[in-house]
Motif scaffolding. Structure first.
Motif, short mmCIF file in Angstrom:
data_model
loop_
_atom_site.label_atom_id
_atom_site.label_comp_id
_atom_site.label_asym_id
_atom_site.label_seq_id
_atom_site.Cartn_x
_atom_site.Cartn_y
_atom_site.Cartn_z
N ARG A 128 5.26 -39.95 -7.27
CA ARG A 128 3.92 -39.41 -7.08
C ARG A 128 3.18 -40.16 -5.98
O ARG A 128 2.47 -39.55 -5.16
N ILE A 129 3.31 -41.48 -5.94
CA ILE A 129 2.66 -42.26 -4.89
C ILE A 129 3.26 -41.92 -3.53
O ILE A 129 2.55 -41.84 -2.53
N GLN A 130 4.58 -41.69 -3.50
CA GLN A 130 5.24 -41.32 -2.25
C GLN A 130 4.71 -40.00 -1.72
O GLN A 130 4.51 -39.82 -0.52
N ASP A 131 4.46 -39.05 -2.62
CA ASP A 131 3.89 -37.77 -2.21
C ASP A 131 2.55 -37.98 -1.50
O ASP A 131 2.27 -37.36 -0.46
N GLY A 132 1.71 -38.84 -2.08
CA GLY A 132 0.42 -39.14 -1.45
C GLY A 132 0.59 -39.82 -0.11
O GLY A 132 -0.13 -39.53 0.85
N ALA A 133 1.56 -40.75 -0.02
CA ALA A 133 1.79 -41.45 1.24
C ALA A 133 2.29 -40.50 2.32
O ALA A 133 1.91 -40.62 3.49
N ASN A 134 3.13 -39.55 1.94
CA ASN A 134 3.65 -38.59 2.92
C ASN A 134 2.55 -37.74 3.52
O ASN A 134 2.63 -37.31 4.67
N ARG A 135 1.48 -37.49 2.74
CA ARG A 135 0.37 -36.70 3.25
C ARG A 135 -0.54 -37.51 4.18
O ARG A 135 -1.28 -36.95 4.97
N SER A 136 -0.48 -38.83 4.07
CA SER A 136 -1.39 -39.70 4.83
C SER A 136 -0.76 -40.32 6.06
O SER A 136 -1.48 -40.82 6.93
N PHE A 137 0.56 -40.30 6.16
CA PHE A 137 1.24 -40.96 7.27
C PHE A 137 2.20 -39.99 7.96
O PHE A 137 2.81 -39.16 7.28
N ASN B 20 -0.48 -42.06 10.34
CA ASN B 20 -1.93 -42.08 10.16
C ASN B 20 -2.65 -42.28 11.48
O ASN B 20 -2.06 -42.67 12.49
N ASP B 21 -3.92 -41.96 11.47
CA ASP B 21 -4.85 -42.24 12.54
C ASP B 21 -6.20 -42.41 11.88
O ASP B 21 -6.31 -42.40 10.65
N LEU B 22 -7.25 -42.56 12.66
CA LEU B 22 -8.56 -42.81 12.06
C LEU B 22 -9.03 -41.64 11.21
O LEU B 22 -9.65 -41.82 10.17
N SER B 23 -8.70 -40.40 11.63
CA SER B 23 -9.15 -39.25 10.87
C SER B 23 -8.42 -39.12 9.54
O SER B 23 -8.97 -38.60 8.58
N SER B 24 -7.17 -39.61 9.46
CA SER B 24 -6.43 -39.50 8.20
C SER B 24 -6.96 -40.45 7.15
O SER B 24 -6.62 -40.33 5.97
N ARG B 25 -7.76 -41.43 7.54
CA ARG B 25 -8.34 -42.33 6.56
C ARG B 25 -9.54 -41.72 5.84
O ARG B 25 -10.11 -42.32 4.95
N TYR B 26 -9.91 -40.54 6.27
CA TYR B 26 -10.99 -39.82 5.60
C TYR B 26 -10.44 -39.21 4.32
O TYR B 26 -9.47 -38.46 4.34
N ARG B 27 -11.04 -39.51 3.18
CA ARG B 27 -10.42 -39.21 1.90
C ARG B 27 -10.62 -37.78 1.42
O ARG B 27 -9.96 -37.34 0.48
N TYR B 28 -11.52 -37.01 2.03
CA TYR B 28 -11.87 -35.71 1.47
C TYR B 28 -11.12 -34.57 2.15
O TYR B 28 -10.99 -34.53 3.37
N ASP B 29 -10.64 -33.66 1.33
CA ASP B 29 -9.99 -32.44 1.84
C ASP B 29 -11.04 -31.44 2.32
O ASP B 29 -10.88 -30.81 3.36
N PHE C 272 -4.44 -45.54 -6.29
CA PHE C 272 -3.41 -46.22 -5.51
C PHE C 272 -3.20 -45.49 -4.18
O PHE C 272 -3.07 -46.11 -3.12
N SER C 273 -3.21 -44.15 -4.22
CA SER C 273 -3.07 -43.37 -2.99
C SER C 273 -4.26 -43.57 -2.06
O SER C 273 -4.10 -43.66 -0.84
N ASP C 274 -5.46 -43.66 -2.64
CA ASP C 274 -6.66 -43.95 -1.84
C ASP C 274 -6.54 -45.30 -1.15
O ASP C 274 -6.91 -45.47 0.01
N VAL D 97 -3.85 -50.59 9.54
CA VAL D 97 -2.99 -50.54 10.72
C VAL D 97 -2.52 -49.11 10.92
O VAL D 97 -2.50 -48.31 9.97
N LEU D 98 -2.15 -48.76 12.15
CA LEU D 98 -1.53 -47.48 12.40
C LEU D 98 -0.05 -47.57 12.04
O LEU D 98 0.65 -48.48 12.47
N ALA D 99 0.41 -46.65 11.22
CA ALA D 99 1.79 -46.69 10.72
C ALA D 99 2.41 -45.31 10.77
O ALA D 99 1.72 -44.30 10.61
N GLN D 100 3.72 -45.27 10.99
CA GLN D 100 4.43 -44.01 11.02
C GLN D 100 4.80 -43.53 9.61
O GLN D 100 4.82 -42.34 9.35
#
Length: 374
Positions: free
Chosen positions: A10-19, A21-30, A344-346, A353-356
């Protein structure tokens, strides 16, 4: 063991949606929804609907929020407003990944119980006087799963609460509970709010605290001819997230703004202390004419493909990148209901850092349940 693997998935699913990453992906709201409220029979001496419509257009046109204006009816006003707020909370199935904004412009009074009530006119003795008890409706908002930002431009608007709720709820009020708000016009709370949001429309995600600071500094610098100081707004964290404290963030959802990879070194963050700000609080026009800078990223890792050769190429490129491995040994194994997966996903989304990619693994060692992040 099976439970920890399920949690890791489940945590991996959340990480796949966020990475990546860039500055805009750190915005938590859909999605962001805004409900802007005034009275159907508003006081003609306080024409708040003019500023309300301007704010609604800014939310829709410049920030891409789904904004709706709504007028409190004359008959059965409290119940009608309660039903409207409940319907508003239910939009999007009350998703914790959505943000909901509630704005009110009009009159406000402090009741005998020291609670805020909204009124269509200030004088209780007049026959057309109507009121709604806002404090009870505010408690309903605080029980929403989604985060709630409340913006109140009325007298006695800065009232606190019991500090209980589910999501994060923040209030920015035009004045304190024992004060009168600035009237409609160039120096009203709403007009300053519109000005600051307009200047921040190209910025990376910014917190409500930062927005409040911009509004406060602008009011603080303005000195009217009669030297009468204006009422200062208030920012109150009504219900915090006690496990992972955070502040509500805002950013433009427009594709040509939020989906660009923003270079923060070239974003014009407004500074009311800058010389461009005149004594009356106005700003030079170059802020609104600056184009949005973007980073030129051509890394093939960002290009989606389902081919086997492409996947091999991606893995090869990932192996050539530096990585950081983080092991977390928990005191005990947890069930799906016990583990705060969403929080945890938040937390992962805000990695500085910027990560792939982030890879989540799990296992058992020495009696402890480790969770590994790579």
């Amino acid at each position: 063991h099976h439970r920890m693997r399920e949690i890791a998935a489940r945590i991996q699913d959340g990480a796949n949606r966020s990475f990546p990453n860039d500055l805009s992906s750190r915005y938590r709201y859909d999605k962001v929804y805004a409900l802007l409220i005034c009275w159907a029979d508003e006081d003609p001496r306080l024409p708040v609907s003019i500023e309300l419509n301007d704010l609604s257009r800014l939310f829709s046109d410049e920030f891409g929020f789904q904004a709706e204006t709504w007028q409190i009816p004359t008959d059965n006003c409290h119940n009608e407003l309660s039903h409207k707020v409940l319907d508003f909370i239910g939009i999007g199935d009350d998703n914790r990944n959505d943000l909901k904004i509630v704005y009110y412009g009009g009159h406000g009074i402090l009741t005998k119980g020291r609670q805020l009530a909204w009124t269509n006119i200030p004088n209780k003795a007049e026959k057309m006087f109507r009121s709604v008890k806002w404090s009870g409706i505010q408690n309903t908002l605080e029980e929403a799963q989604s985060d709630i930002l409340t913006l109140l431009d009325c007298c006695a608007s800065g009232t606190a609460n019991t500090d209980e709720g589910r999501g994060t709820t923040e209030l920015v009020a035009a004045c304190g509970f024992n004060a009168s708000a600035n009237p409609v016009g160039a120096h009203s709370f709403t007009r300053k709010l519109i000005t600051e949001l307009h200047l921040l429309r190209y910025s990376p995600p910014f917190t409500v605290s930062f927005l409040f600071n911009c509004i406060l500094r602008r009011l603080q610098m303005w000195m009217p001819e009669d030297r009468k100081l204006q009422k200062a707004p208030l920012h109150i964290l009504l219900t915090p997230d006690k496990i992972l404290p955070r502040s509500i963030q805002l950013v433009s959802c427009r594709k040509n703004m939020a989906q660009a990879l923003i270079d923060p070194d070239h974003i014009p963050i407004p500074n009311p202390n800058h010389a461009n700000f005149a004594s009356n609080g106005t700003t030079s026009a170059e802020m609104s004419s600056q184009a949005l800078p973007t980073q030129n990223i051509s890394n093939s890792i960002l290009q989606p493909s389902s081919s086997k050769s492409h996947n091999i190429k991606i893995k090869s490129q990932l192996h050539s990148l530096p990585y950081l491995a983080l092991h977390i040994w928990m005191n005990k194994s947890m069930s799906m209901n016990e583990f705060p997966i969403d929080l945890f996903s938040d937390w992962l989304r805000m990695v500085p850092v910027l990560a792939q990619r982030v890879q989540v693994e799990t296992g058992f060692n020495s009696g402890f349940a480790p969770l590994k992040l790579v």
